[in-house]
Structure formats: C-alpha cells, structure tokens
Design an enzyme around this catalytic site. Structure first.
Site, short mmCIF file in Angstrom:
data_model
loop_
_atom_site.label_atom_id
_atom_site.label_comp_id
_atom_site.label_asym_id
_atom_site.label_seq_id
_atom_site.Cartn_x
_atom_site.Cartn_y
_atom_site.Cartn_z
N GLU A 203 0.94 -1.09 0.14
CA GLU A 203 -0.12 0.15 -0.02
C GLU A 203 1.00 1.21 -0.15
O GLU A 203 0.60 2.12 -0.43
CB GLU A 203 -0.82 0.08 1.18
N ARG B 94 12.85 -22.48 -6.65
CA ARG B 94 13.70 -22.00 -5.16
C ARG B 94 13.54 -20.47 -4.97
O ARG B 94 13.53 -20.19 -3.84
CB ARG B 94 15.27 -22.31 -5.51
#
Length: 376
Positions: free
Chosen positions: A68, A199
C-alpha cells in the site's frame, strides 16, 4: 520472480466486472514478493481512479515497505480513488505506521480486498478502521485466489507451520536414480531451470542429511540472475553429521544455512556454528527429527514457504505426516526399471483408500519433460 497462473474466478455479483481485472493485477504484483518478504505476506496493491491505473505496489524484499505504501507513493494524489489490495491492510504500528491509516490519510474512497488477515493484530481491525473513516470496503472478490497466493503466510498464522511444496524429478516409471546411484541428470535443462525458479519463490529449500552427504549440493539459484533471491538452505540432520568441508557448510556465511538437529554432539555443534550455520534444536523422533515439531519451529523462525528437494525417504515421511501441501512432479522420457531407486519410500497402507490422493492443478511441457502440479 515467478507466479503460477491461478484459475479464473468470476467477478463478485455485487461488484463491477472491472474489479476482477484490477484485483488480478494486484495478485500478479503480489507474487513478485514470494520468497523474499518472509515472515511478511506477499501483498499486491493497485490504485485506480475512473478506471485508470494511478499507482501500484507490492511488498518489498525483507517485508518493507508494504504494498500500500508503494502504491500510494506512486499515485501521489489518491483522493477519491479505489485501492485493490490482496490482503487486509495492517492496523497496528510495527516498524511502520498502519497501512489502514495511510489509506485513510490519502483520501481513498473505496477498498476492494478479498480476505481478512488472520494475524490477531489485524484480523478485521484494518477493515473496521477503514469503515469507521467512511471508506467503502468490499470483500470476497477472488478470495480463493488470494488464499492460494498467500497460502504460506495464512497457514503459518492459522496452523503454525509453513506451506510445503515437495519437488520430485523422476523417470517415467517413477525412479530417481539408477541401481548404482547415478541421478544427474534425469530431467533436462528446461526442467532444471524451472526448479531454480521454484527456489526463488520459496523462503527456503529443505533436504535431509542423506541427500546433503551423498549429493553435496549447493541449493542456490544459478543461471537466472537471481542470486539475491537465494533461499535459506535447511538440512534435517539430527546428529549434525554434515561434513564441515561440504559445499553447504563452506558457503554458510554467504547463503543462510539452517540445520535442524536433536541431541547432536557438542563438538559437531561448535564446528558447524563456527562456519556460520544456524543450529536449531528440535524434538526427536524414532527416525531422526519430529517433522511436525520441526516445521512448527521453522515457522516460528519466520519461514512461510518451503520447497523440499530431498530423497524418497524424506518425501514419504512428509507425506505420511500429512505435511505436503503441493507436489511439483517432473517426469523425463526415461525408463530405469525395478532395480533402480524409487522416488518415494514406503507409505503405510494396504488398500487404495489407505493412500493419499492429490488433485491435479496444472500440467505443462518443459523441453522433453513434463511437469504436473498437484494439491491436497
């Protein structure tokens, strides 16, 4: 960073169709943080005014800044705009002020957010703050996608353990090595490159002590320009038998190495700790470490998503313990026969109903190999 394409959800019946478009974008942005933001969730945020994108953001490496904050900074003026956020905005002051407060101060008029944050410091409080400030809050849109996108964070808060992905690479007949132990390489270059991407979007990659000693792996990310995204390497090694000259031990100061042990000899502890390894003492079991207790300990240490690349014995143990949430299975066009090493160790049961079944999520071709993805 990769993200998996998730199944398409219909728009919420009470919301404009364009909401689905913007929420999908927010989910895609949030996925960029997977593997790099733990213990925080990988959140995406899109700010829209009059159906035009004015700001976007996602949780940054290390968990700060939040999505945000990034999106509001890009938007500059967000007054009267709608914010699409993939997880409830935080409502508590930690290392940064609450995101709910930032949205209120920015003059956001509407927030669309699929799910509540189960963290007790938030858990509905963020939505309550927004509504108390007069902001319209719509929830539920693409909730299943949002839960899947942050399954690791949610599982950690709700069940106190990480999300576990088990990777298996086998021949067509389910074998991972020849009778002499040769296993490099069963799958081709494209499949191996994809494993490095896996990964990259997990917090850690985990193996057992047998694989660590036999294969002497590095468990880093290679060939993709993502060395900064190297995961924590975790070894389950009850007696701390990892050789100090192994590649894992020698690189422990460069790439984090966590070793889970039980009552290991003090000398072994001193040697590996001196090389830079983090030693985590966990509860024992008949076969080494207690898997559930170990996963809970790893969750307490912040890990939310773990990729398991161990051998057949560890894979079977995790499945029997009910700890595998997703399977990534690679099959090569190769037949090795009954004398070779099976991909899985022994699973308990006699009738078909005794064994676990997984649901197919995805199937794709990678060079001459196939990848199927399965969930519980």
């Amino acid at each position: 960073m990769i993200s998996r394409s998730l199944s398409t959800n219909c728009a919420h019946p009470k919301m404009p169709n364009s909401d689905s478009r913007w929420m999908q974008l927010a989910l895609s942005l949030g996925a960029r943080g997977l593997g790099r933001v733990w213990p925080n969730p990988a959140v995406g945020c899109v700010i829209v005014r009059e159906n035009h994108l004015i700001g976007r953001g996602w949780t940054q490496p290390g968990g700060r800044p939040h999505a945000e904050t990034m999106a509001l900074a890009q938007a500059k003026d967000a007054k009267g705009a709608t914010a699409y956020i993939t997880l409830e905005p935080c409502a508590h002051t930690g290392k940064t002020p609450p995101c709910a407060t930032a949205l209120i101060k920015a003059g956001i008029s509407r927030v669309v957010c699929p799910i509540k944050d189960p963290d007790p410091r938030v858990s509905g409080k963020g939505f309550a703050m927004l509504r108390a400030a007069g902001i319209k809050v719509d929830t539920g849109l693409m909730a299943s996608k949002a839960r899947q996108a942050n399954a690791g964070f949610l599982l950690g808060k709700e069940s106190a353990r990480p999300f576990i992905t088990l990777k298996l690479a086998a021949s067509l007949d389910g074998r991972i090595a020849t009778a002499t132990g040769e296993s490099r390489w069963i799958t081709g270059a494209q499949a191996r490159a994809y494993v490095h991407l896996l990964r990259a979007n997990h917090d850690a990659v985990l193996i057992g002590s047998g694989t660590a000693r036999t294969d002497n792996p590095m468990l880093d990310i290679r060939g993709l320009g993502l060395t900064s995204a190297n995961p924590v390497r975790v070894v389950l090694d009850s007696g701390l038998s990892l050789p100090p000259e192994s590649r894992l031990a020698l690189s422990a100061r460069d790439i984090p190495l966590w070793i889970c042990h039980t009552n290991a000899p003090q000398k072994n502890q001193q040697v590996l700790a001196a090389l830079g390894a983090t030693l985590i003492k966990v509860a024992p079991s008949e076969n080494g470490v207690d898997l559930l207790a170990t996963m809970q300990s790893l969750a307490k240490n912040g890990l939310t998503r773990i990729l398991v690349e161990g051998g057949g014995k560890l894979a079977a143990s995790l499945i029997k313990a009910g700890l595998v949430d997703q399977l990534e299975v690679f099959h090569a066009g190769l037949l090795l026969g009954a004398g070779s090493t099976p991909a899985l160790g022994v699973l308990c049961g006699s009738a078909l109903d005794d064994f676990p079944r997984f649901k197919l999520l995805e199937s794709r071709t990678l060079g001459n190999d196939t990848l199927t993805v399965w969930s519980q």
